[in-house]
Design a protein around this motif. Structure first.
Motif, PDB file in Angstrom:
ATOM      1  N   GLY A   1       4.541  39.426 -16.775  1.00  0.00           N
ATOM      2  CA  GLY A   1       5.814  38.858 -17.190  1.00  0.00           C
ATOM      3  C   GLY A   1       6.839  39.917 -17.583  1.00  0.00           C
ATOM      4  O   GLY A   1       8.020  39.603 -17.767  1.00  0.00           O
ATOM      5  N   PHE A   2       6.391  41.165 -17.663  1.00  0.00           N
ATOM      6  CA  PHE A   2       7.298  42.272 -17.977  1.00  0.00           C
ATOM      7  C   PHE A   2       7.646  43.020 -16.695  1.00  0.00           C
ATOM      8  O   PHE A   2       6.862  43.061 -15.747  1.00  0.00           O
ATOM      9  CB  PHE A   2       6.647  43.237 -18.965  1.00  0.00           C
ATOM     10  CG  PHE A   2       6.505  42.683 -20.345  1.00  0.00           C
ATOM     11  CD1 PHE A   2       7.462  42.938 -21.311  1.00  0.00           C
ATOM     12  CD2 PHE A   2       5.410  41.901 -20.691  1.00  0.00           C
ATOM     13  CE1 PHE A   2       7.347  42.428 -22.597  1.00  0.00           C
ATOM     14  CE2 PHE A   2       5.276  41.383 -21.970  1.00  0.00           C
ATOM     15  CZ  PHE A   2       6.240  41.644 -22.926  1.00  0.00           C
ATOM     16  N   HIS A   3       8.831  43.633 -16.696  1.00  0.00           N
ATOM     17  CA  HIS A   3       9.280  44.417 -15.543  1.00  0.00           C
ATOM     18  C   HIS A   3       9.547  45.852 -15.988  1.00  0.00           C
ATOM     19  O   HIS A   3      10.337  46.091 -16.909  1.00  0.00           O
ATOM     20  CB  HIS A   3      10.563  43.822 -14.960  1.00  0.00           C
ATOM     21  CG  HIS A   3      11.204  44.676 -13.914  1.00  0.00           C
ATOM     22  ND1 HIS A   3      10.623  44.917 -12.676  1.00  0.00           N
ATOM     23  CD2 HIS A   3      12.376  45.384 -13.931  1.00  0.00           C
ATOM     24  CE1 HIS A   3      11.394  45.716 -11.971  1.00  0.00           C
ATOM     25  NE2 HIS A   3      12.467  46.022 -12.707  1.00  0.00           N
TER      26      HIS A   3
ATOM     27  N   VAL B   1       0.734  47.059 -16.935  1.00  0.00           N
ATOM     28  CA  VAL B   1       1.729  45.980 -16.883  1.00  0.00           C
ATOM     29  C   VAL B   1       1.502  45.107 -15.655  1.00  0.00           C
ATOM     30  O   VAL B   1       1.532  43.878 -15.730  1.00  0.00           O
ATOM     31  CB  VAL B   1       3.155  46.563 -16.880  1.00  0.00           C
ATOM     32  CG1 VAL B   1       4.191  45.451 -16.670  1.00  0.00           C
ATOM     33  CG2 VAL B   1       3.426  47.300 -18.191  1.00  0.00           C
ATOM     34  N   ARG B   2       1.243  45.750 -14.531  1.00  0.00           N
ATOM     35  CA  ARG B   2       1.018  45.003 -13.293  1.00  0.00           C
ATOM     36  C   ARG B   2      -0.211  44.106 -13.403  1.00  0.00           C
ATOM     37  O   ARG B   2      -0.193  42.949 -12.956  1.00  0.00           O
ATOM     38  CB  ARG B   2       0.855  45.992 -12.133  1.00  0.00           C
ATOM     39  CG  ARG B   2       0.699  45.315 -10.766  1.00  0.00           C
ATOM     40  CD  ARG B   2       0.700  46.342  -9.656  1.00  0.00           C
ATOM     41  NE  ARG B   2      -0.347  47.354  -9.828  1.00  0.00           N
ATOM     42  CZ  ARG B   2      -0.129  48.623 -10.139  1.00  0.00           C
ATOM     43  NH1 ARG B   2       1.117  49.053 -10.333  1.00  0.00           N
ATOM     44  NH2 ARG B   2      -1.131  49.478 -10.266  1.00  0.00           N
ATOM     45  N   ASP B   3      -1.277  44.614 -14.011  1.00  0.00           N
ATOM     46  CA  ASP B   3      -2.530  43.868 -14.062  1.00  0.00           C
ATOM     47  C   ASP B   3      -2.607  42.890 -15.222  1.00  0.00           C
ATOM     48  O   ASP B   3      -3.205  41.809 -15.089  1.00  0.00           O
ATOM     49  CB  ASP B   3      -3.719  44.845 -14.187  1.00  0.00           C
ATOM     50  CG  ASP B   3      -3.834  45.777 -12.998  1.00  0.00           C
ATOM     51  OD1 ASP B   3      -3.262  45.455 -11.937  1.00  0.00           O
ATOM     52  OD2 ASP B   3      -4.469  46.841 -13.147  1.00  0.00           O
ATOM     53  N   SER B   4      -2.037  43.265 -16.368  1.00  0.00           N
ATOM     54  CA  SER B   4      -2.287  42.493 -17.592  1.00  0.00           C
ATOM     55  C   SER B   4      -1.049  41.893 -18.236  1.00  0.00           C
ATOM     56  O   SER B   4      -1.181  41.069 -19.140  1.00  0.00           O
ATOM     57  CB  SER B   4      -2.998  43.395 -18.619  1.00  0.00           C
ATOM     58  OG  SER B   4      -4.200  43.921 -18.079  1.00  0.00           O
TER      59      SER B   4
ATOM     60  N   ARG C   1      -2.018  53.526 -20.303  1.00  0.00           N
ATOM     61  CA  ARG C   1      -2.420  52.116 -20.416  1.00  0.00           C
ATOM     62  C   ARG C   1      -2.347  51.657 -21.878  1.00  0.00           C
ATOM     63  O   ARG C   1      -1.924  50.533 -22.168  1.00  0.00           O
ATOM     64  CB  ARG C   1      -3.819  51.913 -19.856  1.00  0.00           C
ATOM     65  CG  ARG C   1      -3.903  52.087 -18.335  1.00  0.00           C
ATOM     66  CD  ARG C   1      -5.303  51.767 -17.801  1.00  0.00           C
ATOM     67  NE  ARG C   1      -5.647  50.363 -18.011  1.00  0.00           N
ATOM     68  CZ  ARG C   1      -5.315  49.366 -17.186  1.00  0.00           C
ATOM     69  NH1 ARG C   1      -4.601  49.623 -16.084  1.00  0.00           N
ATOM     70  NH2 ARG C   1      -5.669  48.138 -17.451  1.00  0.00           N
ATOM     71  N   SER C   2      -2.756  52.528 -22.793  1.00  0.00           N
ATOM     72  CA  SER C   2      -2.685  52.170 -24.216  1.00  0.00           C
ATOM     73  C   SER C   2      -1.240  51.960 -24.647  1.00  0.00           C
ATOM     74  O   SER C   2      -0.932  51.048 -25.427  1.00  0.00           O
ATOM     75  CB  SER C   2      -3.329  53.276 -25.062  1.00  0.00           C
ATOM     76  OG  SER C   2      -4.704  53.415 -24.760  1.00  0.00           O
ATOM     77  N   ALA C   3      -0.350  52.820 -24.143  1.00  0.00           N
ATOM     78  CA  ALA C   3       1.067  52.685 -24.477  1.00  0.00           C
ATOM     79  C   ALA C   3       1.624  51.355 -23.972  1.00  0.00           C
ATOM     80  O   ALA C   3       2.389  50.671 -24.672  1.00  0.00           O
ATOM     81  CB  ALA C   3       1.852  53.850 -23.884  1.00  0.00           C
ATOM     82  N   ALA C   4       1.243  50.974 -22.775  1.00  0.00           N
ATOM     83  CA  ALA C   4       1.722  49.715 -22.203  1.00  0.00           C
ATOM     84  C   ALA C   4       1.165  48.516 -22.968  1.00  0.00           C
ATOM     85  O   ALA C   4       1.867  47.522 -23.184  1.00  0.00           O
ATOM     86  CB  ALA C   4       1.328  49.636 -20.731  1.00  0.00           C
ATOM     87  N   TRP C   5      -0.094  48.624 -23.364  1.00  0.00           N
ATOM     88  CA  TRP C   5      -0.690  47.531 -24.147  1.00  0.00           C
ATOM     89  C   TRP C   5       0.104  47.309 -25.426  1.00  0.00           C
ATOM     90  O   TRP C   5       0.446  46.186 -25.788  1.00  0.00           O
ATOM     91  CB  TRP C   5      -2.141  47.851 -24.484  1.00  0.00           C
ATOM     92  CG  TRP C   5      -2.752  46.830 -25.398  1.00  0.00           C
ATOM     93  CD1 TRP C   5      -3.309  45.637 -25.056  1.00  0.00           C
ATOM     94  CD2 TRP C   5      -2.820  46.911 -26.838  1.00  0.00           C
ATOM     95  NE1 TRP C   5      -3.720  44.960 -26.183  1.00  0.00           N
ATOM     96  CE2 TRP C   5      -3.437  45.714 -27.289  1.00  0.00           C
ATOM     97  CE3 TRP C   5      -2.429  47.862 -27.769  1.00  0.00           C
ATOM     98  CZ2 TRP C   5      -3.667  45.465 -28.642  1.00  0.00           C
ATOM     99  CZ3 TRP C   5      -2.652  47.619 -29.121  1.00  0.00           C
ATOM    100  CH2 TRP C   5      -3.269  46.435 -29.541  1.00  0.00           C
ATOM    101  N   MET C   6       0.411  48.399 -26.127  1.00  0.00           N
ATOM    102  CA  MET C   6       1.147  48.256 -27.375  1.00  0.00           C
ATOM    103  C   MET C   6       2.569  47.770 -27.132  1.00  0.00           C
ATOM    104  O   MET C   6       3.079  46.894 -27.850  1.00  0.00           O
ATOM    105  CB  MET C   6       1.173  49.599 -28.124  1.00  0.00           C
ATOM    106  CG  MET C   6       1.994  49.557 -29.414  1.00  0.00           C
ATOM    107  SD  MET C   6       1.580  48.171 -30.522  1.00  0.00           S
ATOM    108  CE  MET C   6       0.005  48.735 -31.164  1.00  0.00           C
ATOM    109  N   ALA C   7       3.250  48.318 -26.126  1.00  0.00           N
ATOM    110  CA  ALA C   7       4.635  47.923 -25.860  1.00  0.00           C
ATOM    111  C   ALA C   7       4.738  46.436 -25.545  1.00  0.00           C
ATOM    112  O   ALA C   7       5.662  45.750 -26.009  1.00  0.00           O
ATOM    113  CB  ALA C   7       5.201  48.749 -24.713  1.00  0.00           C
ATOM    114  N   THR C   8       3.800  45.914 -24.754  1.00  0.00           N
ATOM    115  CA  THR C   8       3.850  44.494 -24.387  1.00  0.00           C
ATOM    116  C   THR C   8       3.332  43.597 -25.509  1.00  0.00           C
ATOM    117  O   THR C   8       3.825  42.488 -25.701  1.00  0.00           O
ATOM    118  CB  THR C   8       3.032  44.241 -23.105  1.00  0.00           C
ATOM    119  OG1 THR C   8       1.687  44.733 -23.277  1.00  0.00           O
ATOM    120  CG2 THR C   8       3.665  44.955 -21.922  1.00  0.00           C
TER     121      THR C   8
END
Length: 344
Positions: free
Chosen positions: A221-223, A215-218, A176-183
Motif C-alpha cells: 500500500g506504500f509507494h 515494501v514490495r513484499d510486505s 528491510r528493517s528500515a522499511a519495516w519501521m517506516a511503514t
C-alpha cells in the motif's frame, strides 16, 4: 618484617622452574610468550621487586604490527568515534606491540582514497578502509595483496573476491528493517523516500534494495519514490527533504541510507510536526539522539563500533601472522537499534 619475594616464590606462583624465571629476567634463551606472561603475572601477584623488568622483557618479545586505516568524513562525529575505537582496540591487545595509523580521505572520490592508501601502504602490515567501490580501488587492493598487505573493507564492501574480509552490517537486512519501521510507524499509507550517498557506495545500494523489497513484499500500500542521491551531505539532504514535503502531501516516511541525516532532521524540524513523517537514519550521534527524543527520528540503526573494531584488529593480526585466507569472507555484526523510548 616479612622477607622480600624471591625468584623461587615467582616460580612457584607461575608453576615453572626457577631456571625459567631466570631466563625471563635476564633474556637468556627462548621462552614461550605464554610462559613469559605467566611469569609476569606471578611476579606482580607476589610483589616481586623486578616485576617491571619482566614486563619489559615480555613487551620486547611481542611482535610489532602497524595497522593502517583510511576512513572518510573526518569531521563527522561518527567517524571521529570510529577513529577513537580503532585506537582503543589496538591498544587493548597485549599479545602484540600494535600501532594504528588512521587517515581520512579528503573526499569520497576514489582518487582521494587512493592517495591516503598510497601514503601508508609501505609502512603498515595490513590496511582497512571505508573506501568506495571502484575499479581503481580494486586494482590497488590487488596490488597490495600481491605485496603481502591484506586489505579489509569497512561498512561499505569493495574489491569483492580480492579483499580479505568485509566487516560491517548486513546492509540488505538493514534496509528491510528500515522499511519495516517506516511503514509500521506511518499512521496511514502513502509515499516513502530513500536517500543514498551515490552509486559507488555498495552498502547504500544494498540498503535501498532491501528497503524496496520489503515494501514490495510486505507493505504494497506504500509507494517508494525514485531514489535521491545526496552525496552524503547535509545541505543537499536538507533541500531535497523540504522539496519532498512540499511536493508530496502524502509523504509518510524517509530513509537516509548513508550520511546527510542532519539535513533531513533540520528540514523536518522546519516544515513538519513531530511524528508526522517517520524518519529512519543510521548511526547514533548527538543530532540523531536529540531528534529521537523530539519525535523527528523514528529509529536509529547503529553500527556497534567497539565490537567491530575489536573483531577487525583480531582479523588483521590473524592475517599478518597466518597469511591471507584463500576465501574472502564477510563478517556481519548485529546492529544496535535505538527507539525514542530508549531516551524517554
Amino acid at each position: 618484617m616479612s622477607e622480600r619475594p624471591t625468584i623461587r616464590d615467582v616460580a612457584l606462583a607461575a608453576g615453572v622452574g626457577t631456571a625459567t624465571v631466570d631466563r625471563v629476567l635476564n633474556g637468556r634463551g627462548k621462552v614461550r610468550e605464554e610462559t613469559m606472561r605467566k611469569v609476569a603475572e606471578a611476579a606482580h601477584r607476589v610483589g616481586y621487586h623486578a616485576s617491571t623488568l619482566i614486563d619489559q622483557r615480555l613487551d620486547s618479545a611481542l611482535p610489532e604490527m602497524t595497522f593502517g586505516f583510511v576512513l572518510h568524513k573526518g569531521k563527522q562525529e561518527f567517524y571521529q568515534n570510529f577513529a577513537n575505537e580503532i585506537q582503543r582496540a589496538v591498544t587493548a591487545r597485549h599479545d602484540i606491540r600494535g600501532r594504528a595509523v588512521v587517515r581520512f580521505s579528503a573526499s569520497q572520490s576514489p582518487q582521494d582514497f587512493l592517495t591516503e592508501i598510497a601514503e601508508i601502504s609501505g609502512k603498515v602490515d595490513a590496511i582497512a578502509s571505508s573506501a568506495v567501490n571502484h575499479q581503481s580501488i580494486t586494482q590497488e587492493v590487488q596490488r597490495l595483496k600481491e605485496t603481502g598487505v591484506p586489505t579489509f573493507a569497512l561498512l561499505n564492501d569493495f574489491a569483492q573476491g580480492i579483499r580479505e574480509n568485509y566487516l560491517g552490517l548486513n546492509n540488505m537486512q538493514v534496509g528491510r528493517s528500515a522499511a519495516w519501521m517506516a511503514t509500521t510507524a506511518a499512521k496511514q499509507q502513502g509515499k516513502l523516500a530513500v536517500f543514498v550517498g551515490g552509486n559507488r557506495w555498495h552498502g547504500h545500494e544494498l540498503r535501498e534494495t532491501g528497503f524496496r523489497s520489503f515494501v514490495r513484499d510486505s507493505a504494497p500500500g506504500f509507494h517508494v519514490l525514485d531514489t535521491l542521491v545526496n552525496l552524503e551531505t547535509r545541505q543537499v539532504t536538507y533541500e531535497a527533504t523540504l522539496e519532498l514535503i512540499d511536493r508530496h502531501r502524502d509523504l509518510r516516511g524517509i530513509y537516509v541510507a548513508g550520511g546527510g541525516m542532519e539535513g533531513a532532521i533540520a528540514a523536518l524540524r522546519e516544515a513538519a510536526e513531530p511524528n508526522t513523517v517517520s524518519l529512519v537514519v543510521n548511526e547514533l550521534t548527538a543530532d540523531s539522539r536529540a531528534a529521537l527524543m523530539d519525535g523527528y527520528v523514528t529509529m536509529v540503526i547503529s553500527t556497534p563500533l567497539r565490537q567491530l573494531c575489536a573483531d577487525m584488529v583480531e582479523m588483521m593480526i590473524s592475517a599478518v601472522k597466518n597469511g591471507s585466507s584463500d576465501v574472502p569472507g564477510q563478517h556481519f555484526l548485529q546492529p544496535q537499534i535505538y527507539l525514542p523510548e530508549a531516551f524517554g
